[in-house]
Design a protein around this motif. Structure first.
Motif, PDB file in Angstrom:
ATOM      1  N   GLY A  34      43.501  39.528  49.367  1.00 51.38           N
ATOM      2  CA  GLY A  34      44.929  39.437  49.061  1.00 51.38           C
ATOM      3  C   GLY A  34      45.711  40.482  49.850  1.00 51.38           C
ATOM      4  N   ALA A  35      47.006  40.479  49.667  1.00 48.93           N
ATOM      5  CA  ALA A  35      47.917  41.468  50.258  1.00 48.93           C
ATOM      6  C   ALA A  35      47.624  41.738  51.739  1.00 48.93           C
ATOM      7  CB  ALA A  35      47.895  42.748  49.434  1.00 48.93           C
ATOM      8  N   TYR A  61      42.730  31.352  50.405  1.00 45.72           N
ATOM      9  CA  TYR A  61      42.586  32.457  49.453  1.00 45.72           C
ATOM     10  C   TYR A  61      42.162  31.899  48.112  1.00 45.72           C
ATOM     11  CZ  TYR A  61      44.167  36.161  46.259  1.00 45.72           C
ATOM     12  OH  TYR A  61      44.240  37.116  45.286  1.00 45.72           O
ATOM     13  N   ARG A  64      40.353  36.682  43.297  1.00 45.07           N
ATOM     14  CA  ARG A  64      39.495  37.855  43.450  1.00 45.07           C
ATOM     15  C   ARG A  64      38.042  37.432  43.631  1.00 45.07           C
ATOM     16  NH1 ARG A  64      42.785  39.884  38.367  1.00 45.07           N
ATOM     17  NH2 ARG A  64      42.359  37.713  37.987  1.00 45.07           N
ATOM     18  N   TYR A 235      42.094  53.210  38.609  1.00 45.34           N
ATOM     19  CA  TYR A 235      41.786  53.645  39.975  1.00 45.34           C
ATOM     20  C   TYR A 235      42.046  55.143  40.136  1.00 45.34           C
ATOM     21  CZ  TYR A 235      41.941  48.644  40.796  1.00 45.34           C
ATOM     22  OH  TYR A 235      41.729  47.300  40.730  1.00 45.34           O
ATOM     23  N   ASP A 237      42.869  56.870  42.785  1.00 47.56           N
ATOM     24  CA  ASP A 237      43.883  57.331  43.736  1.00 47.56           C
ATOM     25  C   ASP A 237      45.166  57.805  43.058  1.00 47.56           C
ATOM     26  OD1 ASP A 237      45.889  54.860  44.037  1.00 47.56           O
ATOM     27  OD2 ASP A 237      43.880  54.085  43.917  1.00 47.56           O
ATOM     28  N   GLY A 238      45.498  57.195  41.918  1.00 49.37           N
ATOM     29  CA  GLY A 238      46.708  57.600  41.210  1.00 49.37           C
ATOM     30  C   GLY A 238      46.623  59.040  40.740  1.00 49.37           C
ATOM     31  N   GLY A 254      39.821  51.673  50.263  1.00 46.53           N
ATOM     32  CA  GLY A 254      40.923  52.040  49.378  1.00 46.53           C
ATOM     33  C   GLY A 254      41.833  53.098  49.985  1.00 46.53           C
ATOM     34  N   TYR A 257      45.556  52.754  49.674  1.00 45.35           N
ATOM     35  CA  TYR A 257      46.066  53.014  48.323  1.00 45.35           C
ATOM     36  C   TYR A 257      46.214  54.511  48.108  1.00 45.35           C
ATOM     37  CZ  TYR A 257      44.845  48.136  47.542  1.00 45.35           C
ATOM     38  OH  TYR A 257      44.756  46.772  47.631  1.00 45.35           O
ATOM     39  N   ASN A 260      49.283  55.779  49.824  1.00 44.36           N
ATOM     40  CA  ASN A 260      50.479  55.461  49.040  1.00 44.36           C
ATOM     41  C   ASN A 260      50.637  56.375  47.838  1.00 44.36           C
ATOM     42  OD1 ASN A 260      51.473  53.399  50.594  1.00 44.36           O
ATOM     43  ND2 ASN A 260      50.303  51.819  49.536  1.00 44.36           N
TER      44      ASN A 260
ATOM     45  N   PRO B  52      55.109  54.144  45.170  1.00 46.62           N
ATOM     46  CA  PRO B  52      53.725  54.124  44.710  1.00 46.62           C
ATOM     47  C   PRO B  52      53.252  55.443  44.090  1.00 46.62           C
ATOM     48  CG  PRO B  52      53.864  53.316  46.964  1.00 46.62           C
ATOM     49  CD  PRO B  52      55.239  53.716  46.560  1.00 46.62           C
ATOM     50  N   SER B  56      51.098  56.395  38.616  1.00 44.44           N
ATOM     51  CA  SER B  56      50.166  56.981  37.645  1.00 44.44           C
ATOM     52  C   SER B  56      50.309  58.497  37.662  1.00 44.44           C
ATOM     53  CB  SER B  56      48.723  56.556  37.918  1.00 44.44           C
ATOM     54  OG  SER B  56      48.524  56.272  39.258  1.00 44.44           O
ATOM     55  N   PHE B 223      45.551  30.591  34.803  1.00 41.93           N
ATOM     56  CA  PHE B 223      45.168  31.134  36.097  1.00 41.93           C
ATOM     57  C   PHE B 223      43.915  30.473  36.664  1.00 41.93           C
ATOM     58  CE2 PHE B 223      42.356  34.274  38.176  1.00 41.93           C
ATOM     59  CZ  PHE B 223      43.020  34.336  39.383  1.00 41.93           C
ATOM     60  N   LEU B 224      42.789  30.630  35.928  1.00 42.88           N
ATOM     61  CA  LEU B 224      41.512  30.205  36.492  1.00 42.88           C
ATOM     62  C   LEU B 224      41.489  28.704  36.783  1.00 42.88           C
ATOM     63  CD1 LEU B 224      38.985  31.595  37.357  1.00 42.88           C
ATOM     64  CD2 LEU B 224      37.961  31.070  35.149  1.00 42.88           C
ATOM     65  N   VAL B 240      48.453  32.967  40.191  1.00 44.93           N
ATOM     66  CA  VAL B 240      47.631  33.109  41.391  1.00 44.93           C
ATOM     67  C   VAL B 240      48.298  34.117  42.332  1.00 44.93           C
ATOM     68  CG1 VAL B 240      46.609  31.920  43.357  1.00 44.93           C
ATOM     69  CG2 VAL B 240      46.756  30.758  41.158  1.00 44.93           C
ATOM     70  N   THR B 243      47.625  37.873  41.628  1.00 46.41           N
ATOM     71  CA  THR B 243      46.342  38.488  41.994  1.00 46.41           C
ATOM     72  C   THR B 243      46.400  39.129  43.380  1.00 46.41           C
ATOM     73  OG1 THR B 243      45.492  36.468  42.980  1.00 46.41           O
ATOM     74  CG2 THR B 243      44.978  36.829  40.676  1.00 46.41           C
ATOM     75  N   TYR B 244      47.376  38.749  44.179  1.00 37.72           N
ATOM     76  CA  TYR B 244      47.493  39.309  45.527  1.00 37.72           C
ATOM     77  C   TYR B 244      47.570  40.834  45.505  1.00 37.72           C
ATOM     78  CZ  TYR B 244      48.358  35.066  48.270  1.00 37.72           C
ATOM     79  OH  TYR B 244      48.219  33.880  48.911  1.00 37.72           O
ATOM     80  N   PHE B 245      48.125  41.370  44.425  1.00 41.50           N
ATOM     81  CA  PHE B 245      48.419  42.809  44.420  1.00 41.50           C
ATOM     82  C   PHE B 245      47.275  43.658  43.880  1.00 41.50           C
ATOM     83  CE2 PHE B 245      52.395  40.437  43.809  1.00 41.50           C
ATOM     84  CZ  PHE B 245      52.989  40.746  45.003  1.00 41.50           C
ATOM     85  N   VAL B 246      46.228  42.999  43.414  1.00 47.07           N
ATOM     86  CA  VAL B 246      45.108  43.766  42.849  1.00 47.07           C
ATOM     87  C   VAL B 246      43.854  43.487  43.667  1.00 47.07           C
ATOM     88  CG1 VAL B 246      43.805  44.258  40.757  1.00 47.07           C
ATOM     89  CG2 VAL B 246      46.103  43.340  40.587  1.00 47.07           C
ATOM     90  N   SER B 247      43.130  44.535  44.017  1.00 47.07           N
ATOM     91  CA  SER B 247      41.869  44.326  44.714  1.00 47.07           C
ATOM     92  C   SER B 247      40.798  45.144  44.020  1.00 47.07           C
ATOM     93  CB  SER B 247      41.988  44.743  46.174  1.00 47.07           C
ATOM     94  OG  SER B 247      41.901  46.142  46.274  1.00 47.07           O
ATOM     95  N   ASP B 248      39.583  45.091  44.559  1.00 49.76           N
ATOM     96  CA  ASP B 248      38.486  45.850  43.955  1.00 49.76           C
ATOM     97  C   ASP B 248      38.681  47.351  44.093  1.00 49.76           C
ATOM     98  OD1 ASP B 248      37.383  43.471  43.461  1.00 49.76           O
ATOM     99  OD2 ASP B 248      35.406  44.000  44.219  1.00 49.76           O
ATOM    100  N   VAL B 249      39.403  47.763  45.107  1.00 52.00           N
ATOM    101  CA  VAL B 249      39.483  49.195  45.392  1.00 52.00           C
ATOM    102  C   VAL B 249      40.830  49.812  45.041  1.00 52.00           C
ATOM    103  CG1 VAL B 249      37.674  49.245  47.118  1.00 52.00           C
ATOM    104  CG2 VAL B 249      39.986  48.644  47.802  1.00 52.00           C
ATOM    105  N   GLY B 250      41.775  49.020  44.632  1.00 53.44           N
ATOM    106  CA  GLY B 250      43.067  49.587  44.270  1.00 53.44           C
ATOM    107  C   GLY B 250      44.058  48.500  43.928  1.00 53.44           C
ATOM    108  N   ALA B 251      45.220  48.934  43.430  1.00 55.47           N
ATOM    109  CA  ALA B 251      46.250  47.962  43.077  1.00 55.47           C
ATOM    110  C   ALA B 251      47.600  48.486  43.537  1.00 55.47           C
ATOM    111  CB  ALA B 251      46.257  47.736  41.573  1.00 55.47           C
ATOM    112  N   GLN B 252      48.463  47.576  43.952  1.00 54.64           N
ATOM    113  CA  GLN B 252      49.826  47.973  44.309  1.00 54.64           C
ATOM    114  C   GLN B 252      50.672  47.748  43.065  1.00 54.64           C
ATOM    115  OE1 GLN B 252      49.804  45.061  47.515  1.00 54.64           O
ATOM    116  NE2 GLN B 252      50.083  46.696  48.978  1.00 54.64           N
TER     117      GLN B 252
END
Lengths: 411, 289
Positions: A34-35, A61, A64, A235, A237-238, A254, A257, A260, B52, B56, B223-224, B240, B243-252
């Motif tokens: 994604g993104a 796509y 996930r 996560y 990184d925050g 990552g 991220y 950012n 960003p 958090s 969704f599914l 759908v 989900t673009y904004f979330v990945s395994d390693v981070g999220a926007q």
């Protein structure tokens, strides 16, 4: 008369269109990017479609990774598999056992030199039956992110790492903890590996409950107890960007991220994991698999695309856009990649050549998805206060059951 | 009022005080509840406008330093959201309308008609609710493939036009409407179908509104199913896109929150519109008179 002419014209048009459609081989590529990662994937696919006119690749796509896996499994029984897709090694093992994938190498026509150009650790991860069944695509390694203001010289050994973590916490009066602990399977694996252990031995006997596993959990808990680490939910990184922690272990993918979250508030960098009894560099990420439901023509076309996708220029493009690694040695040596590393010194650890020497990865077995869940739960329980010995014994029992089920079932 | 006027002065004062205290605590609890409920939404809104590095933090920061309005634009452009919106609306609205028709007919039969095997059939219906959707995903996918419905609206709408839960809910509501009304209407020459349309349904507005709202939200959030049954962006829906904004390693998170804000706005509007129905048209009031 006129209507006959019209019919003829229509027929001619139909033929013309169908022949032009036949000329191009259509292949589908299911991915979970994604993104920005998705943009880089789409860009490369489009570029491939533009530079040649024999093959058309449709990149789709599919959500996930977990969604992609669900959809792939559904597609096997319905006969709607794509031509190629991103897959993790443990999925590959399951698909290999189901008999639904073909070895990409068989269709790629690789010279010895080209084959050996794929980085060795990735070749290991992608080999079944002595063949490159899948081809590495978006591979990452796990590195230590650290705050350069608080830690000018990053730790090289586990001992230094514990020492520095403690010092940072003391120096800042606990305002910033030395290290961020997220009770993940990956972090447990890192400590386990650095202490000389692993999940299984070569014959798939459970070993993570041995003294190394116990030590790994004790070290992690110990860091929380003496205040040198902070338990993190979500996560890392925050928390890193807000100076709640000065170091964390995370995926090279990552890094955008982290950039950012830090938002220029301080300087940070990456470094390989500190060495324990042995050094270690965890490698992760997915590979591309070829499904046997495709026609021979489609398989050859897909192999051509995958070969092109992982050539030096493209693997470098993907790496510099995303934080993943080039998958070939020629990619690592590519002047563009070197220039990019020089311009981004904080990303140096990502392409640390030494790391490739002592790389390790998660077990590439079909039952791993289930084992992952069990071990993750075990680690979580320990962090919630369960006795380490008890948790390890329980984890071992459940994982053994899952492995037995995998080995006895003929899939 | 009438009671307080008859009370002597000092008692009245005491009454007022206790009345005030009760009210005070009632409102305090309600306000606290409302704040707890609304906090996540406020957080979503404020995060959608943050940079960003403001997301958090150790301490919750309710206001962004400088509102990043462009987050909305970036989020909107990250995925084909205008198409997703159109699809989500179309699918949710059609599902909702068809479902209301089917559910009210089925519920009416279960509530007011007598036929052979009625209870067994109803239990069987309820039994299907016990099977988790995930278990049926792959068989359903194969069915859809065999129907040739993959990547079409058929797959996204038709399997969702019957909901056992709605039938159950409406049946329970219909059963609470006195049977005498049914019999009286039939005696007066009203047909069974006409009775459903002119009496039952208008009396059941709150239940219908609930069923419709549930369906719309369910369909909007699906969704599914959507992901599995479609391949092209032109057939997909809002979740759908999220989900673009979330990945395994981070999220926007900032973009995710911006997208979530515009994704939930229609649901909020629908809820406000239908909320009136919850208050109106309570079946029993017509009969008490």
């Amino acid at each position: 008369m006129r209507s006959t002419k019209l019919v003829l014209l229509a027929l001619v048009l139909c033929l013309a269109f169908s022949s032009s459609a036949l000329a191009k081989v259509h292949i589908t590529f299911w991915h979970a990017m994604g993104a920005e990662l998705g943009e880089a994937t789409e860009y490369l696919t489009q570029k491939f479609n533009e530079i040649q006119d024999e093959i058309f690749v449709e990149a789709i796509y599919q959500g996930r990774y977990s969604d992609l896996n669900t959809k792939l499994v559904a597609s096997f029984s319905a006969g709607t598999s794509p031509t190629i897709a991103q897959v993790y090694e443990n999925w590959t093992d399951a698909y290999y056992r189901y008999g639904v994938i073909d070895a990409l190498e068989d269709y790629m026509d690789l010279t010895e030199e080209e084959r050996n150009d794929y980085i060795e650790v990735f070749r290991h991860m992608n080999t079944w039956d002595g063949k490159l069944y899948t081809i590495p695509f978006n591979k990452s390694n796990w590195v230590m992110y650290y705050n350069k203001e608080l830690i000018p010289e990053p730790p090289k050994t586990l001992e230094e790492f514990f020492q520095i973590s403690k010092e940072v916490s003391e120096k800042t009066g606990g305002e910033t903890k030395g290290f961020g602990i997220r009770p993940t399977l990956e972090l447990f694996h890192a400590f386990l590996w650095l202490n000389g252990g692993d999940f299984f031995d070569e014959d798939l006997n459970v070993t993570f409950d041995g003294p190394e596993g116990k030590k790994a959990l004790e070290q992690m808990i110990g860091m929380l107890e003496d205040g040198s680490a902070l338990l993190i939910d979500g996560y890392e990184d925050g928390a890193f960007g807000d100076r709640m922690i000065a170091m964390y272990i995370g995926s090279s993918a990552g890094i955008t991220y982290a950039e950012n979250s830090v938002g220029g508030k301080f300087e940070f960098s990456t470094t390989p994991l500190p060495a324990g009894i042995r050094p270690g560099a965890p490698f992760m990420g997915t590979n591309i698999a070829l499904f046997d439901s495709a026609s021979e023509e489609e398989k050859l076309a897909a192999a051509k695309f995958v070969k092109w996708l992982t050539n030096a220029e493209n693997t470098v493009y993907f790496a510099t856009k995303t934080g993943y690694l080039p998958v070939t040695y020629s990619g690592l040596e590519h002047p563009e990649f070197k220039a990019w590393l020089e311009a981004n010194p904080h990303k140096a650890a990502i392409a640390n050549l030494e790391a490739f020497e002592y790389g390790y990865w998660q077990p590439k077995i079909a039952a791993w998805e289930e084992c992952r869940g069990i071990i993750y739960e075990m680690v979580t329980k320990v962090f919630l206060g369960e006795d380490i010995d008890m948790a390890l014994a329980e984890g071992r029992m459940l994982v053994e059951e899952a492995i037995d089920a995998m080995l006895s079932e003929r899939f | 009022m009438a009671r307080t006027e008859m009370l002597p002065e000092n008692q009245m004062w005491r009454y007022r005080l206790s009345h005030f205290t009760k009210r005070f605590f009632l409102y305090a609890v309600l306000i606290a509840g409302a704040l707890i409920m609304i906090a996540p939404f406020v957080w979503m809104l404020s995060s959608s406008l943050k940079a960003p590095h403001e997301i958090s933090l150790k301490y919750i920061k309710w206001l962004p330093e400088t509102p990043q309005w462009q987050n909305y634009k970036i989020a909107w452009e990250a995925a084909p959201f205008s198409t997703y919106f159109r699809n989500s609306f179309f699918i949710a609205a059609v599902c909702m309308l068809i479902e209301v028709v089917f559910s009210s007919l089925a519920a009416y039969a279960f509530a007011k008609m007598n036929f052979f095997g009625k209870n067994v059939l109803f239990v069987l219906f309820l039994g299907t609710m016990m099977i988790p959707g995930e278990v049926m995903l792959i068989p359903n996918y194969i069915t859809m493939v065999n129907f040739g419905w993959i990547d079409t609206y058929y797959a996204l709408i038709i399997p969702w036009t019957v909901s056992v839960f709605s039938i159950f809910l409406l049946r329970q509501f219909f059963m609470s409407i006195p049977h005498e009304l049914f019999e009286a209407a039939l005696l007066d020459g009203c047909g069974k179908f006409k009775y459903l349309i002119t009496v039952m349904l208008p009396l059941s507005k709150p239940a219908l509104a609930t069923v419709m709202l549930f369906k719309f939200i369910g369909s909007w959030n699906a969704f599914l199913w959507v992901l599995i049954m479609t391949n092209t962006p032109s057939m997909r829906t809002i979740p759908v896109g999220l989900t673009y904004f979330v990945s395994d390693v981070g999220a926007q998170y900032n973009y995710l929150m911006a997208a979530s804000t515009f994704a939930m706005a229609p649901i909020l509007i629908l809820f406000l519109l239908l909320q009136k129905q919850f208050i109106q048209g309570i079946a029993r009031t017509g009969l008490k008179g």
